[in-house]
Design an enzyme around this catalytic site. Structure first.
Site, short mmCIF file in Angstrom:
data_model
loop_
_atom_site.label_atom_id
_atom_site.label_comp_id
_atom_site.label_asym_id
_atom_site.label_seq_id
_atom_site.Cartn_x
_atom_site.Cartn_y
_atom_site.Cartn_z
N ALA A 29 -2.70 -19.45 -3.55
CA ALA A 29 -4.30 -19.56 -3.46
C ALA A 29 -4.69 -18.62 -4.69
CB ALA A 29 -4.73 -19.26 -2.10
N HIS A 31 -6.01 -16.06 -7.56
CA HIS A 31 -7.17 -15.69 -8.28
C HIS A 31 -7.01 -14.91 -9.35
CE1 HIS A 31 -6.83 -12.25 -5.79
NE2 HIS A 31 -6.65 -12.94 -4.86
N HIS A 34 -4.31 -11.95 -8.73
CA HIS A 34 -3.04 -12.31 -9.02
C HIS A 34 -2.73 -12.53 -10.58
CE1 HIS A 34 -3.73 -14.19 -5.04
NE2 HIS A 34 -2.79 -13.56 -4.67
N GLN A 58 5.14 -12.48 8.53
CA GLN A 58 3.91 -11.46 8.06
C GLN A 58 2.63 -11.90 8.91
OE1 GLN A 58 4.15 -11.46 3.80
NE2 GLN A 58 1.73 -11.20 3.98
N SER A 183 -7.52 -14.01 -1.53
CA SER A 183 -7.41 -15.65 -1.37
C SER A 183 -8.29 -16.01 0.00
CB SER A 183 -5.87 -16.02 -0.84
OG SER A 183 -4.98 -15.70 -2.15
P1 AMP Z 1 -0.92 -12.12 -1.67
O1 AMP Z 1 -0.86 -13.31 -2.58
O2 AMP Z 1 -2.28 -11.85 -1.15
O3 AMP Z 1 0.45 -11.82 -0.90
O4 AMP Z 1 -1.03 -11.15 -3.04
C1 AMP Z 1 0.01 -10.99 -4.10
C2 AMP Z 1 -0.09 -9.81 -4.90
O5 AMP Z 1 -1.51 -9.96 -5.53
C3 AMP Z 1 0.07 -8.38 -4.09
O6 AMP Z 1 0.71 -7.55 -4.86
C4 AMP Z 1 -1.52 -8.16 -3.83
O7 AMP Z 1 -1.96 -6.87 -3.71
C5 AMP Z 1 -1.97 -8.72 -5.34
N1 AMP Z 1 -3.65 -8.74 -5.14
C6 AMP Z 1 -4.23 -9.56 -4.52
N2 AMP Z 1 -5.45 -9.46 -4.55
C7 AMP Z 1 -5.69 -8.62 -5.66
C8 AMP Z 1 -6.95 -8.24 -6.42
N3 AMP Z 1 -7.99 -8.42 -5.95
N4 AMP Z 1 -6.69 -7.33 -7.29
C9 AMP Z 1 -5.41 -6.98 -7.77
N5 AMP Z 1 -4.27 -7.53 -7.12
C10 AMP Z 1 -4.48 -8.30 -6.08
#
Ligand code: AMP
Length: 278
Positions: A29, A31, A34, A58, A183
């Site tokens: 998902a 954005h 990422h 998790q 996401s």
């Molecule tokens: P997730 O898909 O939510 O597990 O996130 C994957 C990676 O993207 C993790 O290292 C998050 O900390 C990073 N991430 C998620 N949202 C953001 C954001 N707004 N800005 C920077 N990194 C992000």
């Protein structure tokens, strides 16, 4: 971009790669937050691998695993456009064949705040991240500061378990009104979306108070709570970013984090803001 779904194929592809390997683990998902991690890896590494895996370990029993947004085709296009060389996108049974006996259990760092509200969350995160590190064997792994406690847990795991990878922290990407990209923002209706930036505003207020010389964290937090409604507070706290135990008093000349979680309806938002005390 090559897409691989099995551990064996990922290992095979890894063996064919030379030069610095950058890795971005995600749950999809995708954005612009990422993609900022991908861009950073692109500038620093010869090859970039991203993973998409919605990690069941998790999620708590009453959390949103089933309805977590999944946009695999759009994600693959975005990663290819951003210059990712290899996408590792395993199915659940590939990562967790039945009968596993081991997991990675973090220490006190993972018992506060997110760890307290989400029992087992950081064990799930640490276990999947170590597995992904063992499968992909990156030189550098990129994590967002948006998930600051997760970043601290992964950084500490790498140090304590001598994992041969460098963890790179990347700044939080935000909407113009301050809301951190996530996401889970896809769950918000219009009214919730309008209220969502209040979490960032409350954290900025705490940061300003402490940077202005306020030392009493409880007082700073109490004042900032007023900025949250209609969001419902889960927690607001100030921590040392390597320890994560909530502080009562802010030490001088310290790099701290104001961290918070709040509900917009049933959607749980988290965020954090850096604080440099005088
Ligand atoms: P997730 O898909 O939510 O597990 O996130 C994957 C990676 O993207 C993790 O290292 C998050 O900390 C990073 N991430 C998620 N949202 C953001 C954001 N707004 N800005 C920077 N990194 C992000």
């Amino acid at each position: 971009m090559r897409t691989v779904a099995t551990v064996a194929d990922m290992r095979r592809v890894r063996r064919s790669l030379s030069g610095t390997l950058g890795f971005i683990p995600t749950m999809g998902a995708l954005h612009a937050g990422h993609l900022s991690l991908v861009e950073r890896a692109r500038t620093e590494c010869a090859t970039v691998v991203a993973s998409i895996f919605v990690n069941p370990l998790q999620f708590g029993p009453n959390e949103d695993f089933e309805r977590y947004p999944r946009t695999p085709d759009r994600d693959a296009q975005a990663l290819a456009r951003a210059g990712v060389d290899v996408l590792f996108a395993p199915q659940r049974a590939e990562m967790y064949p039945p009968g596993a006996q081991f997991s990675v259990v973090p220490g006190s760092l993972a018992t506060y705040l997110e760890g307290d509200r989400r029992p087992g969350f950081f064990t799930g995160v640490a276990t999947v991240v170590l597995k992904l590190f063992n499968i992909v064997t990156p030189d550098v792994a990129y994590f967002g500061q948006k998930d600051a406690q997760q970043l601290a847990v992964v950084t500490r795991m790498v140090r304590d378990l001598d994992v041969p990878v460098r963890v790179a922290a990347c700044p939080t990407v935000r909407e113009p009104d301050g809301l951190a990209l996530s996401s889970r923002n896809a769950y918000l209706d219009d009214a919730q979306r309008a209220a969502a930036p209040h979490l960032h505003a409350a954290l900025v207020q705490i940061a300003h108070a402490l940077e202005g010389g306020q030392r009493d964290v409880c007082a700073a937090v109490a004042q900032a709570e007023a900025a949250l409604p209609p969001l419902k507070m889960d927690y607001l706290a100030v921590v040392d970013p390597a320890v994560f135990e909530p502080l009562r008093t802010a030490p001088g000349k310290a790099a701290l984090l104001a961290v918070g979680a709040a509900f917009a309806g049933s959607t749980r938002l988290i965020d954090n803001v850096e604080v440099q005390t005088p």
